[in-house]
Structures are given as structure tokens and as C-alpha cells.
Design an enzyme around this catalytic site. Structure first.
Site, PDB file in Angstrom:
ATOM      1  N   GLY A   1      38.464 -63.419 -32.589  1.00  0.00           N
ATOM      2  CA  GLY A   1      38.505 -64.772 -32.179  1.00  0.00           C
ATOM      3  C   GLY A   1      38.115 -65.710 -33.423  1.00  0.00           C
TER       4      GLY A   1
ATOM      5  N   ALA B   1      33.377 -63.221 -26.163  1.00  0.00           N
ATOM      6  CA  ALA B   1      32.885 -63.893 -24.731  1.00  0.00           C
ATOM      7  C   ALA B   1      34.460 -63.982 -23.873  1.00  0.00           C
ATOM      8  CB  ALA B   1      32.430 -65.182 -24.899  1.00  0.00           C
TER       9      ALA B   1
ATOM     10  N   TYR C   1      31.945 -70.310 -15.924  1.00  0.00           N
ATOM     11  CA  TYR C   1      31.758 -70.093 -17.367  1.00  0.00           C
ATOM     12  C   TYR C   1      30.429 -70.349 -17.844  1.00  0.00           C
ATOM     13  CZ  TYR C   1      32.144 -70.903 -22.539  1.00  0.00           C
ATOM     14  OH  TYR C   1      32.060 -70.657 -23.746  1.00  0.00           O
TER      15      TYR C   1
HETATM   16  N1  LIG Z   1      35.557 -72.376 -28.343  1.00  0.00           N
HETATM   17  C1  LIG Z   1      34.553 -73.318 -27.771  1.00  0.00           C
HETATM   18  O1  LIG Z   1      34.670 -74.565 -27.666  1.00  0.00           O
HETATM   19  C2  LIG Z   1      33.190 -72.818 -27.367  1.00  0.00           C
HETATM   20  C3  LIG Z   1      32.264 -73.875 -27.002  1.00  0.00           C
HETATM   21  C4  LIG Z   1      30.733 -73.479 -26.918  1.00  0.00           C
HETATM   22  C5  LIG Z   1      30.543 -72.034 -27.163  1.00  0.00           C
HETATM   23  N2  LIG Z   1      31.276 -70.947 -27.350  1.00  0.00           N
HETATM   24  C6  LIG Z   1      30.989 -69.541 -27.624  1.00  0.00           C
HETATM   25  O2  LIG Z   1      31.510 -69.455 -29.028  1.00  0.00           O
HETATM   26  C7  LIG Z   1      31.690 -68.028 -28.937  1.00  0.00           C
HETATM   27  C8  LIG Z   1      33.086 -67.830 -29.569  1.00  0.00           C
HETATM   28  O3  LIG Z   1      33.849 -68.591 -29.035  1.00  0.00           O
HETATM   29  P1  LIG Z   1      35.356 -68.621 -29.588  1.00  0.00           P
HETATM   30  O4  LIG Z   1      35.969 -69.998 -29.482  1.00  0.00           O
HETATM   31  O5  LIG Z   1      35.607 -68.011 -30.952  1.00  0.00           O
HETATM   32  O6  LIG Z   1      36.050 -67.677 -28.594  1.00  0.00           O
HETATM   33  P2  LIG Z   1      37.625 -66.842 -28.678  1.00  0.00           P
HETATM   34  O7  LIG Z   1      38.329 -67.106 -29.833  1.00  0.00           O
HETATM   35  O8  LIG Z   1      38.246 -66.666 -27.120  1.00  0.00           O
HETATM   36  O9  LIG Z   1      36.971 -65.126 -29.291  1.00  0.00           O
HETATM   37  C9  LIG Z   1      36.270 -64.405 -28.081  1.00  0.00           C
HETATM   38  C10 LIG Z   1      36.635 -63.040 -28.636  1.00  0.00           C
HETATM   39  O10 LIG Z   1      35.994 -62.156 -27.366  1.00  0.00           O
HETATM   40  C11 LIG Z   1      36.729 -61.210 -27.260  1.00  0.00           C
HETATM   41  N3  LIG Z   1      36.401 -60.536 -25.845  1.00  0.00           N
HETATM   42  C12 LIG Z   1      36.999 -60.810 -24.671  1.00  0.00           C
HETATM   43  N4  LIG Z   1      36.470 -60.069 -23.763  1.00  0.00           N
HETATM   44  C13 LIG Z   1      35.923 -58.902 -24.500  1.00  0.00           C
HETATM   45  C14 LIG Z   1      35.208 -57.798 -24.167  1.00  0.00           C
HETATM   46  N5  LIG Z   1      35.325 -57.396 -22.843  1.00  0.00           N
HETATM   47  N6  LIG Z   1      34.876 -57.075 -25.024  1.00  0.00           N
HETATM   48  C15 LIG Z   1      34.806 -57.293 -26.350  1.00  0.00           C
HETATM   49  N7  LIG Z   1      35.300 -58.453 -26.672  1.00  0.00           N
HETATM   50  C16 LIG Z   1      35.856 -59.227 -25.926  1.00  0.00           C
HETATM   51  C17 LIG Z   1      38.028 -61.749 -27.112  1.00  0.00           C
HETATM   52  O11 LIG Z   1      39.229 -60.786 -27.398  1.00  0.00           O
HETATM   53  P3  LIG Z   1      40.550 -61.027 -26.803  1.00  0.00           P
HETATM   54  O12 LIG Z   1      41.170 -62.400 -27.129  1.00  0.00           O
HETATM   55  O13 LIG Z   1      41.390 -60.012 -26.932  1.00  0.00           O
HETATM   56  O14 LIG Z   1      40.202 -61.230 -24.960  1.00  0.00           O
HETATM   57  C18 LIG Z   1      38.102 -62.674 -28.519  1.00  0.00           C
HETATM   58  O15 LIG Z   1      38.587 -62.228 -29.748  1.00  0.00           O
HETATM   59  C19 LIG Z   1      31.629 -67.678 -27.426  1.00  0.00           C
HETATM   60  O16 LIG Z   1      30.615 -67.096 -27.407  1.00  0.00           O
HETATM   61  C20 LIG Z   1      31.860 -68.811 -26.673  1.00  0.00           C
HETATM   62  O17 LIG Z   1      31.277 -68.576 -25.409  1.00  0.00           O
HETATM   63  C21 LIG Z   1      32.723 -71.539 -27.591  1.00  0.00           C
END
Ligand SMILES: NC(=O)c1ccc[n+]([C@@H]2O[C@H](COP(=O)([O-])OP(=O)(O)OC[C@H]3O[C@@H](n4cnc5c(N)ncnc54)[C@H](OP(=O)(O)O)[C@@H]3O)[C@@H](O)[C@H]2O)c1
Length: 277
Positions: A9, A59, A124
Site C-alpha cells: 500500500g 486497512a 470507515y
Molecule cells: N490514505 C489516507 O488518506 C489515509 C488517511 C488517514 C489514515 N490512513 C490510514 O493509513 C494506513 C495506510 O493507508 P494507505 O493509504 O497506505 O492504504 P492503502 O494504500 O489502501 O493500503 C492498505 C493495504 O492494506 C491491504 N489490505 C486490505 N485488506 C487486507 C486484509 N484483509 N489483510 C491484509 N492486508 C489487507 C491492502 O491490500 P489490497 O490493496 O490488495 O486490498 C493494501 O495493500 C491505513 O491504516 C489507513 O487507514 C490513510
């Protein structure tokens, strides 16, 4: 051994890069390696690996889709996180859980302190808040790092979407009544590793410095890339989405300062670094 979930991710991939640069042994895992919703698989993973610190970046992150996929969102963000927290406790491992500004209700215009009242406005946000509570309940050696408006190289993000729109449009409507801090995943990854390496357990807010609206961010993106696209500021009510977003996503850095951790650079310079790399 450090473990990084969500390693494919946006954030997890940058966390892996930082650990590599710091010569910290780690294993990056994604859903193909371990589905965190599978309790037995998580238990087996911990028995097979000597986990000293689990940096939990995986996530369910599809905020709007979560409104109609509540079960799946809860399974990943709540139950999945609970599975990891229980095993961290059993292994006496540290756990760092990445959370979100969406745990707050978005009222007022002051930055939220880490212990302010939680009042998630969407599925979420609720699932991430339940994840926080599970981490606090099951794992004493825990860190919670809330972030917001993340952009990075992997996956898509708001800035990338704006640049895509710029290919075909000369003007775009962007909401101007939600305020927060854009956060470059590379900068956040460094902070996350600083925190994970410490023993200063607790809750932190990690975002780039300063605040802006989504329309400010769109304008800055076009300015940096020299795109002649007009940004029309619009109210959230003119741009309805399935999930309600908080108006105020400002996060206080008080606990970061108290912990002696370095704040991240200003959001404008972070956007510039990302776009001009
Ligand atoms: N993006 C934002 O703006 C934002 C803001 C605030 C907080 N956050 C938090 O920051 C963290 C990182 O976010 P990000 O933007 O890097 O998210 P991301 O790019 O969507 O990465 C999340 C990863 O989790 C994997 N995943 C999903 N379901 C899973 C499961 N059942 N078992 C194992 N892995 C799983 C996904 O795989 P797949 O792609 O194959 O589903 C993806 O690789 C998260 O905790 C998110 O809640 C993000």
C-alpha cells in the site's frame, strides 16, 4: 523482527523503504501473505515469526464504498486489528497502529488533541476507532499514530486525481469547506519508524505541518505543475458523497512535541517534493 502489514500500500511500502535504509530487519506482508481477518492465520504467522514490532498499515481504505460494505470494512479494520493486537500481546511485541482524523467528529475549528472526544461520522471512521480501542485493550506496548489526507507513490490519491483531471479539463470544482493537513507518505513513514523504534508508547498525530482545504491543495498542485486549470471552490453540500467527511480535520501535535519527535515539514513543501521528484 519488524513486520509491516499493508506493505504494497501507499504508506506501508514507504515504511518498508525506511526500515531498509535504517538496516532494521523486517518482513513486509500484504493480503496475499496474510489475510488479517483470518484469526488462525494471524496466530500461525506469529508462531512462525519472531515478531518484536508490528507496524500495522494494512486497512480497508475505500471510505465511500465502506458505507455499503460495512461488514468487510469492520472485519479488516476492527477484527483484523484485534487479531494482531492479541498476538502482539502474547509475543510481548510492540504494535504501531496507523489511524485517522476520521475518528473525530469534525466540529469547531481548533486542532483536535489526541484524547478529545471521538465521534466518527462514517463507517470507515467508526471501524478505525474500534481498531484503536482493540489495540488499547489488548496490547500494552502500543502506539497509535493518526494521520490525514495521505498522498504517495502507490495507489491513487487526491493530487494524482487532480492531475488526471487537468489532462481534459480547464476548470474543476473542489470542496473548500473541509480543512486538514495533506501528508506525504514518505515523510510520515520516517516519523512512524522513529516512534516504533522508541518505547514512548501512546497516541500521536502525524501529518505534514499547516492546514488547508481540498481546493487549496488542488490550486497548489496546478501551480507547482504549471497547469492552467481554474479551481472553483464549492461547498461540501454541492458535492455529496456516500460517506460524510469531517469539516475540521486539524490534528494537534502536542503529544508529538512532548514525546520529543520531530514534526513533519510544511504541507506545501511536501507537495512540491512529491510532484517535482
Ligand atoms: N490514505 C489516507 O488518506 C489515509 C488517511 C488517514 C489514515 N490512513 C490510514 O493509513 C494506513 C495506510 O493507508 P494507505 O493509504 O497506505 O492504504 P492503502 O494504500 O489502501 O493500503 C492498505 C493495504 O492494506 C491491504 N489490505 C486490505 N485488506 C487486507 C486484509 N484483509 N489483510 C491484509 N492486508 C489487507 C491492502 O491490500 P489490497 O490493496 O490488495 O486490498 C493494501 O495493500 C491505513 O491504516 C489507513 O487507514 C490513510
Amino acid at each position: 523482527m519488524y513486520i509491516v502489514s499493508g506493505a504494497k500500500g501507499q504508506l506501508g511500502s514507504d515504511v518498508c523503504d525506511v526500515l531498509k535504509k535504517r538496516n532494521i530487519p523486517y518482513i513486509g506482508i500484504d493480503v496475499d501473505d496474510l489475510d488479517i481477518t483470518d484469526e488462525n492465520a494471524v496466530e500461525k504467522f506469529f508462531s512462525n515469526n519472531n515478531v518484536s514490532c508490528f507496524i500495522h498499515c494494512a486497512a480497508y481504505t475505500a471510505v465511500d464504498k465502506a458505507e455499503s460494505e460495512k461488514e468487510l470494512c469492520m472485519a479488516v479494520n476492527f477484527n483484523g486489528t484485534e487479531n494482531i493486537a492479541r498476538q502482539c500481546r502474547k509475543s510481548n511485541a510492540k504494535m504501531l497502529y496507523v489511524s485517522t482524523d476520521y475518528v473525530f467528529g469534525g466540529k469547531g475549528d481548533e486542532p483536535f488533541e489526541v484524547n478529545d472526544e471521538k465521534a466518527p461520522l462514517n463507517v470507515y471512521g467508526e471501524s478505525k476507532y474500534l481498531g484503536e480501542k482493540a489495540v488499547e485493550k489488548y496490547c500494552n506496548k502500543h502506539f497509535i499514530v493518526r494521520t490525514s489526507w495521505v498522498f504517495g507513490e502507490k495507489n491513487t490519491n487526491f493530487i494524482a486525481t487532480m492531475l488526471k483531471l487537468a489532462e481534459t479539463r480547464s476548470e474543476v470544482n473542489v470542496v473548500s469547506d473541509q480543512t486538514g493537513s495533506p501528508t506525504y507518505s514518505k515523510h510520515l513513514a520516517r516519523l512512524i519508524c522513529d516512534i516504533a523504534e522508541s518505547e514512548k508508547y501512546g497516541v500521536y498525530h502525524g501529518t505534514n505541518e499547516g492546514y488547508c482545504t481540498w481546493s487549496d491543495l488542488a490550486k497548489k498542485t496546478f501551480e507547482i505543475k504549471g497547469k492552467a486549470v481554474k479551481v472553483n471552490p464549492v461547498a461540501t453540500k454541492e458535492y455529496p458523497t456516500p460517506a460524510i467527511r469531517p469539516k475540521n480535520s486539524r490534528l494537534s501535535k502536542r503529544s508529538l512535541d512532548e514525546g520529543g519527535f520531530e514534526r513533519l515539514p510544511e504541507w506545501e513543501s511536501a507537495v512540491k517534493e512529491y510532484l517535482l521528484k
